[in-house]
Write an enzyme that holds these catalytic residues in place. Structure first.
Site, PDB file in Angstrom:
ATOM      1  N   GLU A  19       9.544  17.769 -25.229  1.00 34.03           N
ATOM      2  CA  GLU A  19       8.882  18.082 -23.942  1.00 34.03           C
ATOM      3  C   GLU A  19       9.400  19.419 -23.397  1.00 34.03           C
ATOM      4  O   GLU A  19       8.657  20.175 -22.777  1.00 34.03           O
ATOM      5  CB  GLU A  19       9.110  16.971 -22.912  1.00 34.03           C
ATOM      6  CG  GLU A  19       8.484  15.611 -23.249  1.00 34.03           C
ATOM      7  CD  GLU A  19       6.993  15.498 -22.891  1.00 34.03           C
ATOM      8  OE1 GLU A  19       6.318  16.526 -22.728  1.00 34.03           O
ATOM      9  OE2 GLU A  19       6.498  14.347 -22.809  1.00 34.03           O
ATOM     10  N   HIS A  49      -0.206  16.036 -26.293  1.00 34.80           N
ATOM     11  CA  HIS A  49      -0.263  14.649 -25.830  1.00 34.80           C
ATOM     12  C   HIS A  49      -1.538  13.919 -26.257  1.00 34.80           C
ATOM     13  O   HIS A  49      -1.525  12.694 -26.382  1.00 34.80           O
ATOM     14  CB  HIS A  49      -0.121  14.578 -24.305  1.00 34.80           C
ATOM     15  CG  HIS A  49       1.288  14.842 -23.829  1.00 34.80           C
ATOM     16  ND1 HIS A  49       1.971  16.000 -24.105  1.00 34.80           N
ATOM     17  CD2 HIS A  49       2.147  14.078 -23.089  1.00 34.80           C
ATOM     18  CE1 HIS A  49       3.178  15.942 -23.569  1.00 34.80           C
ATOM     19  NE2 HIS A  49       3.315  14.794 -22.946  1.00 34.80           N
ATOM     20  N   ARG A  91       0.810  -1.240   0.000  1.00 38.35           N
ATOM     21  CA  ARG A  91       0.000   0.000   0.000  1.00 38.35           C
ATOM     22  C   ARG A  91       0.836   1.279   0.000  1.00 38.35           C
ATOM     23  O   ARG A  91       0.367   2.346   0.369  1.00 38.35           O
ATOM     24  CB  ARG A  91      -0.990   0.022   1.160  1.00 38.35           C
ATOM     25  CG  ARG A  91      -1.957  -1.142   1.136  1.00 38.35           C
ATOM     26  CD  ARG A  91      -3.199  -0.871   1.947  1.00 38.35           C
ATOM     27  NE  ARG A  91      -4.111  -1.987   1.813  1.00 38.35           N
ATOM     28  CZ  ARG A  91      -4.105  -3.062   2.587  1.00 38.35           C
ATOM     29  NH1 ARG A  91      -3.246  -3.134   3.576  1.00 38.35           N
ATOM     30  NH2 ARG A  91      -4.951  -4.032   2.386  1.00 38.35           N
ATOM     31  N   LYS A 126       3.364  11.479 -11.426  1.00 44.24           N
ATOM     32  CA  LYS A 126       2.513  10.625 -12.261  1.00 44.24           C
ATOM     33  C   LYS A 126       3.266   9.325 -12.481  1.00 44.24           C
ATOM     34  O   LYS A 126       4.391   9.331 -12.996  1.00 44.24           O
ATOM     35  CB  LYS A 126       2.240  11.285 -13.614  1.00 44.24           C
ATOM     36  CG  LYS A 126       1.133  12.300 -13.586  1.00 44.24           C
ATOM     37  CD  LYS A 126       0.759  12.714 -14.996  1.00 44.24           C
ATOM     38  CE  LYS A 126      -0.302  13.779 -14.983  1.00 44.24           C
ATOM     39  NZ  LYS A 126      -0.587  14.293 -16.349  1.00 44.24           N
ATOM     40  N   ARG A 165      -2.510  21.921 -14.404  1.00 43.15           N
ATOM     41  CA  ARG A 165      -1.558  20.854 -14.762  1.00 43.15           C
ATOM     42  C   ARG A 165      -1.883  20.231 -16.120  1.00 43.15           C
ATOM     43  O   ARG A 165      -0.998  19.727 -16.800  1.00 43.15           O
ATOM     44  CB  ARG A 165      -1.516  19.774 -13.670  1.00 43.15           C
ATOM     45  CG  ARG A 165      -0.441  18.725 -13.969  1.00 43.15           C
ATOM     46  CD  ARG A 165      -0.089  17.846 -12.801  1.00 43.15           C
ATOM     47  NE  ARG A 165       0.929  16.899 -13.194  1.00 43.15           N
ATOM     48  CZ  ARG A 165       1.557  16.074 -12.390  1.00 43.15           C
ATOM     49  NH1 ARG A 165       1.274  16.089 -11.094  1.00 43.15           N
ATOM     50  NH2 ARG A 165       2.465  15.242 -12.850  1.00 43.15           N
TER      51      ARG A 165
END
Ligand code: NAD
Ligand code: GLY
Length: 367
Positions: free
Chosen positions: A186, A249, A122, A144, A242
């Site tokens: 990027e 993308h 967890r 992410k 964000r």
């Protein structure tokens, strides 16, 4: 050495950027005392990066019990099976909750390792040691994590922040030129969505950047990490600003999924998608067509990237793949477009005809 902090309260962390960091025992001691728990370390890397940097990374954690896992290289291996390999190793060797995973590699290793850390027992700590330009400017920062599914790119994952990011710019010296270019796509995104003068500076210094000039690279990494840290601090879980980091993308992920993971590099499809987003922005009157042409010129001519997407993806296939985009809300596609160079914006009311026009013109966008 320079530190950029991601300000997220108790989940905040430093991004340390500089040359020779992996050999810096003073930094290792500081991180060992101030950032890491007193448990074991498991470095996760792949079979390309391991021969180059694993020994150095193990030496960095010399005062710890440190083991390693070497995954298969490549976007095609960014799967739950790779995560399972990590779980197998950790469980069969009885690693407990005080273990820290260290991702040593590009965005693929970072995303897989972060997801394993988010889910093992967890949640255990993890550290990012990004070794590609793309990973140093983007994927290692912001939490992410996740893997691909055959039906969609990055569809399985979690937001889970690392305890720190160590970006040693020396490792970029072994990166192939194609990977540097993919990282620059990027990098360009940050200028386009947030900082026009950075975008123009990139265009003016393209030759040195493509050749991997270490001084300029360090400057670029600092600027991108500063922008990313600001955006993530403002909107960690992508409910607003964000989303702008996804410029190019929605198109790019569709191309990556349609062509099979690994055919085109992630950054290469982002470059194609950025030109498509610029075209759509001009088509709906948000930017001047001359700006769209400039964006294409910088990516294609200055950085030497392919900006024309593969011809064999049908419009139906694009629309089907884009319908699974994570930004879709109640069946409505949302695109990250440009109001101006340096100003990204979310568009949720694109007329289908305008989108189809961009897709149909894919081989001659912004010409
Ligand atoms: P990658 O991880 O596949 O690395 C590119 C190639 O370079 C690989 O073959 C790798 O083994 C090799 N490599 C890595 N470091 C090297 C070095 N120093 N010298 C020589 N070779 C080296 O690709 P990437 O471009 O780093 O990352 C792309 C991935 O990142 C995609 O899966 C994308 O979805 C993900 N991504 C994630 C985020 C995020 O916020 N989590 C953001 C952007 C991209
Ligand atoms: N790379 C997009 C993000 O981190 O949000």
């Amino acid at each position: 050495m320079l530190t950029v902090n991601v300000e997220l309260g108790e989940r905040g962390y430093p991004i340390v950027i500089g040359a020779g960091l992996l050999g810096d025992q003073g930094l290792a001691a500081r991180i060992g005392q101030e950032v890491l728990r007193q448990g074991k370390i498991v470095i996760v890397t792949n079979d390309v990066v391991a021969p180059l940097y694993l020994e150095k990374a193990v030496a960095f954690f010399a005062d710890r019990d440190c083991a390693s896992i070497v995954l298969n290289d490549g976007e095609a291996h960014k799967t739950l099976a790779a995560v399972d390999t990590i779980y197998d190793f950790l469980l069969s060797n009885k690693y407990d909750r005080h273990t820290t995973l260290v991702a040593l590699g590009g965005g693929v290793v970072g995303d897989i390792t972060g997801f394993a850390a988010a889910t093992y027992l967890r949640g255990i700590d993890f550290v990012q040691i990004p070794t590609t330009l793309l990973a140093q400017v983007d994927s290692s920062v912001g939490g992410k994590t996740g893997v691909n599914h055959r039906l969609g790119k990055n569809m399985i994952g979690a937001f889970y922040q690392p305890r720190c990011v160590i970006a040693d710019t020396d490792v970029l010296s072994t990166l192939p030129a194609r990977e540097i270019r993919a990282g620059l796509a990027e990098v360009t995104k940050y200028g386009l969505i947030r900082d026009a003068s950075f975008f123009h500076w990139l265009g003016d210094h393209a030759a040195q950047l493509v050749s991997g000039d270490p001084v300029l690279m360090a400057e670029v990494i600092q600027t991108c990490c500063r922008i990313k840290a600001e955006v993530v601090a403002e909107d960690e879980r992508e409910s607003g600003v964000r989303a702008l980091l996804n410029l190019g993308h929605t198109f790019g992920h569709a191309i990556e999924t349609a062509t099979g993971y690994g055919t085109w590099l992630h950054g290469e499809t982002v470059a194609m998608g950025t030109v498509m987003a610029a075209d759509l922005s001009a088509r709906i009157g948000w930017i001047d067509p001359e700006d769209a042409r400039l964006i294409r010129r910088i990516l294609e001519q200055n950085f030497g990237m392919t900006v024309v997407p593969p011809a064999d993806i049908t419009i139906e296939r694009y629309l089907d793949l884009m319908a699974s985009d994570k930004k879709t809300e109640q069946g409505k596609l949302r695109f990250i477009l440009l109001n101006a160079i340096g100003q990204g914006a979310i568009a949720s009311d694109i007329e289908p005809g305008q989108l189809v026009a961009t897709l149909e013109a894919a081989d001659r966008l912004c010409e």
